[in-house]
Write an enzyme that holds these catalytic residues in place. Structure first.
Site, mmCIF file in Angstrom:
data_model
loop_
_atom_site.group_PDB
_atom_site.id
_atom_site.type_symbol
_atom_site.label_atom_id
_atom_site.label_comp_id
_atom_site.label_asym_id
_atom_site.label_seq_id
_atom_site.Cartn_x
_atom_site.Cartn_y
_atom_site.Cartn_z
ATOM 1 N N TYR A 15 35.633 32.922 41.136
ATOM 2 C CA TYR A 15 34.678 32.975 42.245
ATOM 3 C C TYR A 15 34.625 34.390 42.786
ATOM 4 C CZ TYR A 15 32.589 32.023 46.827
ATOM 5 O OH TYR A 15 31.776 32.029 47.945
ATOM 6 N N ASP B 103 38.212 41.859 40.260
ATOM 7 C CA ASP B 103 38.045 41.270 41.585
ATOM 8 C C ASP B 103 39.438 40.948 42.125
ATOM 9 O OD1 ASP B 103 37.678 39.723 43.830
ATOM 10 O OD2 ASP B 103 36.173 38.401 42.944
ATOM 11 N N LYS C 166 40.227 40.513 52.340
ATOM 12 C CA LYS C 166 41.271 39.720 52.971
ATOM 13 C C LYS C 166 42.477 40.521 53.424
ATOM 14 C CE LYS C 166 40.062 35.686 50.116
ATOM 15 N NZ LYS C 166 39.307 34.910 51.079
#
Length: 426
Positions: free
Chosen positions: A143, A237, A265
């Site tokens: 994702y 990623d 994050k």
């Protein structure tokens, strides 16, 4: 036990679609009503009903030092008192970028954004602009945010041009996305055979969105070699794994080097933030130096920069933290594995630093299809019963868990004791 959360969820559903602002929070995968959180402190969450939980989610990764870390809290308050946002450059951006660049030998410059979705979307645009090509390769189960070209599903072929996996996404926006099976080299080679217009591969080197499923060294090496052979760029990623799996994320564990790395994050320590980074040759193509446009009013927000800077400096000053976190992660998953074996429950586990995953299945998953064979009903029951006993795990078999410094061996042992009671009835 959850009366006030049920009431809060009912009210939320009246004004917020599904009652939540991110779908996984609705607990659809595990059933029941999501606890509405009132506060967090250290290793624990407290909901509106007064229930206390050991938190194995930690805001989906960024809280390495747990909730309300005093050092980070102090700099956030100090910075917020000077202003929440300026839409203008500050020295904090340069300081945080310098700390990140200093740790990597394959990146020279960083561009901050406000989310992981922005980071990956911008990295792909940069790759397309640099290479002059249009197609991208992504992998089932990885994702990379909810931008249109990344919301694709598999077709019937071995390698296929993607079709939209969500209403509202035109086929024209996904026709340049080639979907490949994770850890499948032959499938990846076919993608490059099918298209001579591939700008980049984007991959989670440690996939955290189908549970925890790391890429093999052989597979990452194939990604690198195919990109080099066909003039494409390799994007890691690391929105989830960056500064989580190790001080330099997956990049510090695997041998393969990426051309572009995306972060999120963790570099905000709980504040909304993302970033993408590469060599000066690649980043020089980005506006205002180059012609590839990307912008954001809240990019480099001073409060987020201050929080991330304090967190990152604490980690750099105490790199042994990662060994301690991994020991705790192993204590947890190996304990769960031992209990599952005792009750003859098929169970697989893995860790990368402070990241951990577990699956109710016969063999270790290597890709999204393997994860789909897991016992989701058993996982949902386990999650629900552990929640009632005060242990907050990620609310989907497709998500990863996290350990923070405030979680103690005592917390983990209490969790294992509870898990023993739950598993004997699974």
């Amino acid at each position: 036990m959850f009366g006030k959360s049920i009431e809060a969820y009912t009210k939320a559903c009246e004004v917020i679609p599904g009652g939540v602002d991110s779908p996984v929070r609705a607990f659809k995968s595990v059933g029941g009503t999501p606890p509405f959180i009132k506060k967090g402190k250290g290793a624990y969450l407290y909901d509106v009903d007064g229930n206390k939980y050991v938190d194995f989610v930690q805001s989906w990764g960024p809280l390495i030092f747990g909730h309300c870390d005093k050092d980070i809290e102090k700099v956030v308050i100090k910075t917020a008192k000077k202003g929440l946002s300026f839409g203008a450059p500050t020295k904090l951006e340069t300081k945080l970028a310098s700390e990140i660049v200093e740790m990597y030998d394959n990146i020279d410059k960083v561009r901050f954004v406000s989310s992981g979705t922005e980071a990956t979307m911008s990295a792909i645009r940069l790759a397309r602009g640099v290479t002059g090509k249009n197609d991208i390769v992504k992998f089932e189960g990885c994702y990379h945010g909810h931008s249109d070209s990344l919301l694709v599903q598999a077709g019937s072929g071995l390698a296929t041009f993607g079709s939209p996996s969500s209403p509202g996404v035109p086929s024209d926006l996904t026709k340049h996305t080639l979907l490949c099976e994770y850890n499948n080299i032959k499938n990846l080679e076919k993608c490059f055979a099918d298209s001579s217009d591939i700008a980049c591969i984007i991959i989670e080197p440690i996939a955290g969105n189908m549970g925890l499923v790391p890429a093999t060294e052989e597979f990452l090496k194939a990604c690198r070699e195919l990109c080099d052979k066909h003039g494409a760029l390799l994007i890691f990623d690391e929105v989830m794994s960056g500064f989580r799996a190790s001080l330099t994320g997956a990049s510090g564990i695997v041998k393969t080097k990426a051309d572009i790395i995306t972060f999120g994050k963790v570099i905000g320590a709980g504040m909304p933030v993302g970033a993408f980074a590469a060599s000066k040759e690649i980043m020089s193509n980005l506006s205002p130096e180059g012609k590839i446009y990307q912008a954001g009013t809240l990019s480099g927000n001073p409060v987020a920069m201050a929080a991330g800077l304090k967190s990152l400096r604490k980690l750099k000053a105490n790199p042994e933290i990662y060994n301690e976190l991994n020991k705790k992660a192993l204590r947890l998953v190996n304990g769960l594995k031992k209990i599952a074996n005792k009750y003859e429950i098929p169970f697989q586990v893995d860790t990368r630093g402070s990241m951990f995953g577990f699956f109710f299945c016969e063999k270790e998953p290597k890709n999204f299809k393997d994860v789909g064979l897991c016992d989701f009903k058993r996982f949902a029951t386990f999650h629900h019963e552990m929640l009632k006993k005060g242990f907050y795990f990620a609310c989907s078999q497709y998500e990863t868990g996290f350990i923070c410094t405030k979680i103690t061996n005592k917390d983990i042992d209490a969790c294992l004791k509870a898990a023993n009671e739950v598993m004997k009835n699974l």
